[in-house]
Each structure stands twice: as structure tokens, then as C-alpha cells.
Design a protein around this motif. Structure first.
Motif, PDB file in Angstrom:
ATOM      1  N   PRO A 287       0.793  -1.324  -0.045  1.00 35.56           N
ATOM      2  CA  PRO A 287      -0.050   0.097   0.070  1.00 35.56           C
ATOM      3  C   PRO A 287       0.855   1.144   0.280  1.00 35.56           C
ATOM      4  CG  PRO A 287      -0.894  -1.506   1.479  1.00 35.56           C
ATOM      5  CD  PRO A 287       0.603  -2.227   1.092  1.00 35.56           C
ATOM      6  N   SER A 288       1.995   1.251   0.633  1.00 32.42           N
ATOM      7  CA  SER A 288       2.831   2.513   0.890  1.00 32.42           C
ATOM      8  C   SER A 288       3.362   2.883  -0.648  1.00 32.42           C
ATOM      9  CB  SER A 288       4.002   2.235   1.653  1.00 32.42           C
ATOM     10  OG  SER A 288       4.830   1.226   1.057  1.00 32.42           O
ATOM     11  N   ARG A 289       3.587   2.046  -1.523  1.00 31.44           N
ATOM     12  CA  ARG A 289       3.853   2.285  -2.932  1.00 31.44           C
ATOM     13  C   ARG A 289       2.659   2.344  -3.946  1.00 31.44           C
ATOM     14  NH1 ARG A 289       9.590   2.260  -3.520  1.00 31.44           N
ATOM     15  NH2 ARG A 289      10.514   2.719  -1.294  1.00 31.44           N
ATOM     16  N   ASN A 290       1.451   1.732  -3.628  1.00 30.15           N
ATOM     17  CA  ASN A 290       0.522   1.587  -4.537  1.00 30.15           C
ATOM     18  C   ASN A 290       0.630   0.694  -5.693  1.00 30.15           C
ATOM     19  OD1 ASN A 290      -1.491   3.428  -3.422  1.00 30.15           O
ATOM     20  ND2 ASN A 290      -0.534   5.040  -4.580  1.00 30.15           N
ATOM     21  N   LEU A 291       1.452  -0.748  -5.109  1.00 28.41           N
ATOM     22  CA  LEU A 291       2.125  -1.554  -5.982  1.00 28.41           C
ATOM     23  C   LEU A 291       1.347  -3.114  -5.515  1.00 28.41           C
ATOM     24  CD1 LEU A 291       5.695  -0.870  -6.716  1.00 28.41           C
ATOM     25  CD2 LEU A 291       3.636  -0.956  -8.378  1.00 28.41           C
ATOM     26  N   ALA A 292       1.281  -3.946  -6.338  1.00 24.24           N
ATOM     27  CA  ALA A 292       0.771  -5.385  -6.133  1.00 24.24           C
ATOM     28  C   ALA A 292       1.483  -6.009  -6.846  1.00 24.24           C
ATOM     29  CB  ALA A 292      -0.756  -5.246  -6.014  1.00 24.24           C
ATOM     30  N   ALA A 293       1.697  -7.515  -6.533  1.00 20.85           N
ATOM     31  CA  ALA A 293       2.189  -8.267  -7.247  1.00 20.85           C
ATOM     32  C   ALA A 293       1.497  -9.533  -7.343  1.00 20.85           C
ATOM     33  CB  ALA A 293       3.818  -8.894  -6.892  1.00 20.85           C
ATOM     34  N   GLY A 294       1.093 -10.214  -8.541  1.00 20.07           N
ATOM     35  CA  GLY A 294       0.385 -11.154  -8.390  1.00 20.07           C
ATOM     36  C   GLY A 294       0.884 -12.588  -8.783  1.00 20.07           C
ATOM     37  N   ALA A 295       0.757 -13.751  -8.282  1.00 18.44           N
ATOM     38  CA  ALA A 295       1.145 -14.883  -8.800  1.00 18.44           C
ATOM     39  C   ALA A 295      -0.182 -15.511  -9.251  1.00 18.44           C
ATOM     40  CB  ALA A 295       1.730 -15.778  -7.511  1.00 18.44           C
ATOM     41  N   CYS A 296       0.053 -15.613 -10.564  1.00 15.59           N
ATOM     42  CA  CYS A 296      -1.500 -16.015 -11.213  1.00 15.59           C
ATOM     43  C   CYS A 296      -1.330 -17.482 -11.962  1.00 15.59           C
ATOM     44  CB  CYS A 296      -1.937 -14.843 -11.906  1.00 15.59           C
ATOM     45  SG  CYS A 296      -2.192 -13.393 -10.978  1.00 15.59           S
ATOM     46  N   MET A 297      -0.729 -18.311 -11.351  1.00 12.90           N
ATOM     47  CA  MET A 297      -0.831 -19.810 -12.098  1.00 12.90           C
ATOM     48  C   MET A 297       0.350 -19.689 -13.137  1.00 12.90           C
ATOM     49  SD  MET A 297      -4.964 -20.666 -12.446  1.00 12.90           S
ATOM     50  CE  MET A 297      -4.678 -22.107 -12.611  1.00 12.90           C
ATOM     51  N   GLY A 298       0.128 -19.309 -14.309  1.00 17.77           N
ATOM     52  CA  GLY A 298       1.136 -19.476 -15.246  1.00 17.77           C
ATOM     53  C   GLY A 298       1.689 -18.061 -15.489  1.00 17.77           C
ATOM     54  N   ASP A 299       1.373 -17.027 -14.923  1.00 15.71           N
ATOM     55  CA  ASP A 299       1.858 -15.616 -14.985  1.00 15.71           C
ATOM     56  C   ASP A 299       2.199 -14.987 -13.688  1.00 15.71           C
ATOM     57  OD1 ASP A 299       1.089 -14.716 -17.896  1.00 15.71           O
ATOM     58  OD2 ASP A 299      -0.370 -16.133 -17.220  1.00 15.71           O
ATOM     59  N   GLY A 300       3.200 -14.064 -13.853  1.00 18.88           N
ATOM     60  CA  GLY A 300       3.445 -13.210 -12.831  1.00 18.88           C
ATOM     61  C   GLY A 300       3.059 -11.660 -13.147  1.00 18.88           C
ATOM     62  N   ILE A 301       2.398 -10.952 -12.400  1.00 19.47           N
ATOM     63  CA  ILE A 301       2.054  -9.628 -12.807  1.00 19.47           C
ATOM     64  C   ILE A 301       2.291  -8.493 -11.919  1.00 19.47           C
ATOM     65  CG2 ILE A 301       0.170 -10.219 -14.132  1.00 19.47           C
ATOM     66  CD1 ILE A 301      -1.772  -9.724 -12.132  1.00 19.47           C
ATOM     67  N   LEU A 302       2.534  -7.277 -12.168  1.00 20.38           N
ATOM     68  CA  LEU A 302       2.807  -6.239 -11.461  1.00 20.38           C
ATOM     69  C   LEU A 302       1.629  -5.428 -11.708  1.00 20.38           C
ATOM     70  CD1 LEU A 302       4.994  -4.967  -9.571  1.00 20.38           C
ATOM     71  CD2 LEU A 302       5.768  -3.614 -11.508  1.00 20.38           C
ATOM     72  N   MET A 303       1.166  -4.652 -10.514  1.00 25.92           N
ATOM     73  CA  MET A 303      -0.236  -3.808 -10.518  1.00 25.92           C
ATOM     74  C   MET A 303      -0.196  -2.593  -9.958  1.00 25.92           C
ATOM     75  SD  MET A 303      -3.408  -6.565 -10.253  1.00 25.92           S
ATOM     76  CE  MET A 303      -2.669  -7.300  -8.741  1.00 25.92           C
ATOM     77  N   ASP A 304      -0.919  -1.669 -10.558  1.00 26.17           N
ATOM     78  CA  ASP A 304      -1.113  -0.309  -9.902  1.00 26.17           C
ATOM     79  C   ASP A 304      -2.491  -0.164  -9.229  1.00 26.17           C
ATOM     80  OD1 ASP A 304      -1.994   2.333  -9.261  1.00 26.17           O
ATOM     81  OD2 ASP A 304      -0.643   3.001 -10.892  1.00 26.17           O
ATOM     82  N   ILE A 305      -2.483  -0.190  -7.823  1.00 34.02           N
ATOM     83  CA  ILE A 305      -3.553  -0.187  -6.770  1.00 34.02           C
ATOM     84  C   ILE A 305      -3.997   1.029  -6.404  1.00 34.02           C
ATOM     85  CG2 ILE A 305      -3.358  -2.593  -6.495  1.00 34.02           C
ATOM     86  CD1 ILE A 305      -2.041  -1.850  -3.758  1.00 34.02           C
ATOM     87  N   SER A 306      -3.698   2.337  -7.144  1.00 35.36           N
ATOM     88  CA  SER A 306      -4.016   3.500  -6.664  1.00 35.36           C
ATOM     89  C   SER A 306      -5.489   3.565  -6.512  1.00 35.36           C
ATOM     90  CB  SER A 306      -3.317   4.605  -7.402  1.00 35.36           C
ATOM     91  OG  SER A 306      -3.735   4.439  -8.718  1.00 35.36           O
ATOM     92  N   ASP A 307      -6.292   3.011  -7.451  1.00 31.89           N
ATOM     93  CA  ASP A 307      -7.473   2.875  -7.329  1.00 31.89           C
ATOM     94  C   ASP A 307      -7.749   1.371  -6.548  1.00 31.89           C
ATOM     95  OD1 ASP A 307     -10.441   2.483  -7.473  1.00 31.89           O
ATOM     96  OD2 ASP A 307     -10.516   3.240  -9.310  1.00 31.89           O
ATOM     97  N   PRO A 308      -8.270   1.273  -5.105  1.00 30.96           N
ATOM     98  CA  PRO A 308      -8.119   0.185  -4.785  1.00 30.96           C
ATOM     99  C   PRO A 308      -9.053  -1.047  -5.271  1.00 30.96           C
ATOM    100  CG  PRO A 308      -8.038   1.755  -2.850  1.00 30.96           C
ATOM    101  CD  PRO A 308      -8.226   2.234  -4.240  1.00 30.96           C
TER     102      PRO A 308
END
Length: 501
Positions: A287-308
């Protein structure tokens, strides 16, 4: 060879002969049928053989010669002390995840959850046990609320439900919410049904509200509430002062694309041995950086969560050579790295051996390059525990957390029957293990081991699937500065800002 339950010889040499013997016997694809799977394995991860009598004989011979610990024997590095164990009691199911708040630890179990008073870590006290079956009971806490994931088809949303076929429309899966303002008497206050249930969940506090990112996967056209495409996550909004009004507010599509596959990894047979992406397994927010990392089965993702309520994918990566099932993610303190884990074989296989090697069933270290929505994930290296395990021991990278040392990247992590590993990745290209704790094989080749291990206010807490709740003390010059950090609350998938006392 072994004194005071501490292995003094080099771990890699200590286990080398067993790895060779197991390879020669062709036993490395064995499934531990008693081991609860932390994730449904992908099409290419399914084992071909069960453990044979010859495999068991190999393990017994290795124990006899001292190459591996004896059944249930505890071994550890010199810099770790095992200070307490609380066996499973009224909840006989598989122990799962952990969360923390103040002087309390909250422990998930397939049959419900426990609350421990850990004011004295050497003598944890059980202050509440709640019977509420529903795998895997992934657990988090926020203020006076406790959240529990149900990822098994139930007859209704109560704690008295029974299993029911997922093909029946009336079946229920999703999120359960408890009021823990009276820590000794948790009160069940709300339930929110979500598509494909809730395998895991992640809390994202936002003022007086809490958003819950619900990760689930494995849709099927025959499941009324879990049909493909299922290429996103459920977002629940929970008003802290009215949790009974919690509801799904959106289902953001993370992998847009044509047809049932969406835009995620197609998996096998296009990418043999890789899971097809039909949702996410776990998401970690910063939350302090408005970032999220997702482990999604066959993919890894980086997300912007500034809008929760509306996370946006800003980068997407795959590793079709070595990653079978992207399982979880952890940011470093400076938020310029992410560690992703690969749960090869769904947690039910013996994968910590020579034949599987150091790159599969391991951690992948990624640098974050760039800022904001221009940030990208760039692979750097792998890390896997250097201690080969027996062919009867389910072992793979699993849940862990940072040990907050300024200027260093260190985390503690569970590896099922591979035990607990403390490892450093400050030099992303050359990660190394700096401490470990493990038990020898379970009797009769049973599956189990530690599901989650987290650092919390100077101690390491572990929820062992079979053996119960463990507390350890780490004493090492590289990690001791973390003892000056104090947290009021920890959900490992909601990474905090670590502030010194």
C-alpha cells in the motif's frame, strides 16, 4: 556427525548421496497422497507414480547412515533456536496460513482457526478455537475483523455446513468475516459468495473501509458459479463499521483476451508442464507504494492499486522453462525487487532433489525497473534450498515474509517438509541460505511440513501442517537489526511499512 540436533557438515554434501540414489530409482515423480495440496497442480505437474517400497527403503537407509535426519527428528543451523511447539488439539485438520495483531497470532486450519496469545513466545497460549470447516481457511485480520477463505464447495455459508458437489447451484464458496473485538469469543458476522470460491485473499485497507482481493481459479463449464472465462479477481468492499454489508463491488479482468483462455498463459500443451492461467493464486499488496504483485498460475504480474477497487496490470511475465505454478509474491523493503514462488506439483511432490534441480519448484527473483505505470519486471536468478530432501518428503517453495533489515534483502520461508529457510537476496544474482530448521520425514512417508513461516516482532512463527504451531528465535548479526522493528499487525500479503521502535 550430529550433535545437539545441529547439522555441522555442509548441507549440500550431507544430502548428496540420497539425491543420486533417488534419481537412480526413478522415484522423484512420486505423489504423497496424504499431503494436502496448497494448489491444484497444472496439467504437466501431475505425478506418474506413488511412493514404492523401494523408495521407503532408500529413505530408511539414508536415515540409518545419517545422510538425512531421522523420522520427526529436528535439525537446524547454529543460529536458530526452536523455543516452543504447540501441537494440534481440537482442530485436527491441516494447518494453513498465519496472521498477527498485537500480542496474538491467528492460525488457519482446514477445520477452522485458532488464536494464540504470544506475549511470551516461549509459552504460547490458545485463547480461542473456532470450528468452521472449509479449505483452506486462508486467514487475515484488520482491526476488529478476521477474514477466512473458503475454497471448497459447501452446503451453505454457515460453520455447520457440509461438503456438497460444486455442480449444484445452491453450493457456497467465498469469504467469511468474524468480529474479534472479544478475542476469546469470535463472532461470525458476514459471508460473501465469490466466483470460484476463495483460495486465498489479500486485504487492502482504505480509510474506514477494507478492500479484499479474492484469488480463485480452475473454472469449469459444469460449475454454475465458476464458469470460464475466469481471468480476474473478485474485489469485496468491507465497511469497518458495518461488516455485515460487505459485498463484491467489481471483478477486474487481469488477463483480457479472446475466448475461454483470455490473455493469460495457455499452459499445456502449448507450454508443457505449465499451468493454464484461469485466475490468480495469491496477490501481495504494498500500500505504501500503490503496488501489488500477483502470482497467477502461469503468469506473474505487477499492478497499480492507486484505485483499490480497480487494480491495473502494468507488467506481465512468464517463465515457461522452469515455473509450473506461480504461487505467491514478496516485495523487498525498497520495492525494487519481487520474489515469486513456484509451487511445482501443488505441494504434494518430492521436488527438492537433484533430478528436479535448483531452478524448478524454486523462487524467482525479479528486479523492478522503472517507475509508476512504466515499471517492468526483469528476471535475475533463482533460489532453492540447498539441502536435498528424501523421496518421501513433499517439498517446494511456499509462504514466507521479509525480515526487515535496512539495507539488506532477507526473508524467511516455508518449504513444506523441506522445513524453514532464512535466505538473503541483497545480491540478486547470488542469493544464499543463511539459516534453516527442519524435521526429518514423517512416519510411513506421510505428507506434511510447514505451510507458512513469518517474521513478527523478533521471532519466527511457523504453522506446520501436521506438527502444530512452532516458534523460533534467530540470532545472527545479519538479521538482529530487525529486532528494533515493531509491528502492530501483520498479514504477510499486505506488506507493511517497517518502522523502528
Amino acid at each position: 556427525m550430529r550433535e545437539d540436533h545441529v547439522l555441522r557438515s555442509h548441507p549440500r554434501k550431507q544430502r548428496r548421496r540420497l539425491g543420486v540414489a533417488a534419481t537412480a530409482a526413478g522415484l522423484l515423480a512420486a505423489l504423497l497422497t496424504a499431503a494436502p495440496a496448497g494448489a491444484v497442480p497444472g496439467p504437466g505437474d501431475l505425478p506418474e507414480k506413488r511412493i514404492s517400497s523401494s523408495a521407503q527403503a532408500e529413505v530408511e537407509a539414508a536415515i540409518e547412515s545419517g545422510e538425512i535426519p531421522g523420522v520427526d527428528e529436528i535439525v537446524h543451523s547454529r543460529n536458530i533456536e526452536h523455543i516452543s511447539n504447540t501441537p494440534k488439539d481440537l482442530l485436527p485438520g491441516t494447518n494453513s496460513d498465519l496472521a498477527f495483531q498485537g500480542r496474538y497470532a491467528f492460525a488457519g486450519n482446514y477445520d477452522g482457526f485458532k488464536i494464540f496469545d504470544i506475549k511470551n513466545p516461549r509459552k504460547p497460549k490458545v485463547v480461542a478455537q473456532v470450528l468452521c470447516p472449509g479449505s483452506q481457511n486462508d486467514i487475515s485480520v484488520s482491526g476488529d475483523l478476521l477474514f477466512l477463505s473458503t475454497d471448497s464447495s459447501r452446503s451453505d455459508d454457515s460453520c455447520n455446513s457440509t461438503t456438497q458437489p460444486v455442480t449444484e447451484k445452491s453450493s457456497w464458496e467465498g469469504m467469511k468475516i468474524f468480529d474479534i473485538s472479544d478475542i476469546t469469543r469470535p463472532e461470525y458476522v458476514a459471508a460473501v459468495e465469490t466466483a470460484c470460491g476463495s483460495h486465498t485473499h489479500t486485504l487492502l485497507p482504505d480509510g474506514d473501509d477494507v478492500y479484499v482481493y479474492v484469488s480463485s481459479y480452475a473454472p469449469n463449464a459444469a460449475y454454475p458459479d465458476c464458469r470460464p472465462p475466469h481471468d480476474g479477481i473478485s474485489v469485496i468492499k468491507v465497511p469497518a463499521d458495518a461488516p455485515e454489508t460487505a459485498a463484491v463491488v467489481d471483478f477486474p479482468v487481469l488477463f483480457p483476451g479472446e475466448g475461454e483462455l483470455g490473455g493469460g498463459n495457455p499452459g499445456s500443451p502449448v507450454n508443457p508442464g505449465v499451468s493454464r492461467t484461469t485466475g490468480c493464486h495469491d496477490i501481495t499488496v504494498l500500500p505504501s507504494r500503490n503496488l501489488a504483485a500477483g502470482a497467477c498460475m502461469g503468469d506473474g504480474i505487477l499492478m497499480d492499486i492507486s484505485d483499490p477497487a480497480a487494480p491495473v496490470v502494468i507488467d506481465q511475465v512468464q517463465d515457461n522453462a522452469n515455473f509450473a505454478f506461480w504461487h505467491s509474491a514478496t516485495f523487498n523493503l525498497d520495492a525494487d525487487k519481487v520474489v515469486f514462488t513456484d509451487e511445482l506439483g501443488g505441494g504434494g511432490m518430492a521436488t527438492c532433489n537433484e533430478e528436479i534441480g535448483p531452478h524448478r519448484g524454486a523462487n524467482g527473483i525479479y528486479d523492478i525497473v522503472g517507475k509508476g505505470r512504466n515499471a517492468e519486471l526483469r528476471f535475475v536468478s533463482y533460489f532453492k534450498i540447498p539441502r536435498h530432501q528424501a523421496s518421501t518428503e513433499n517439498c517446494v517453495a511456499h509462504n514466507g515474509s521479509l525480515i526487515p533489515v535496512k539495507g539488506r534483502d532477507i526473508m524467511v520461508q516455508s518449504w513444506y517438509q523441506g522445513g524453514i529457510s532464512v535466505w538473503e537476496f541483497t545480491d540478486s544474482e547470488n542469493p544464499e541460505e543463511i539459516a534453516y530448521f527442519e524435521r526429518g520425514p514423517l512416519p510411513d512417508g506421510r505428507g506434511g511440513g510447514t505451510w507458512s513461516t513469518y517474521w513478527y516482532n523478533g521471532y519466527l512463527y511457523s504453522n506446520d501442517m501436521a506438527k502444530g504451531f512452532d516458534v523460533l528465535k534467530l540470532d545472527d548479526r545479519r538479521t538482529n537489526p530487525a529486532n528494533r522493528v515493531h509491528l502492530d499487525e501483520l498479514n504477510a500479503q499486505t506488506q507493511p511499512r517497517y518502522l523502528r521502535k
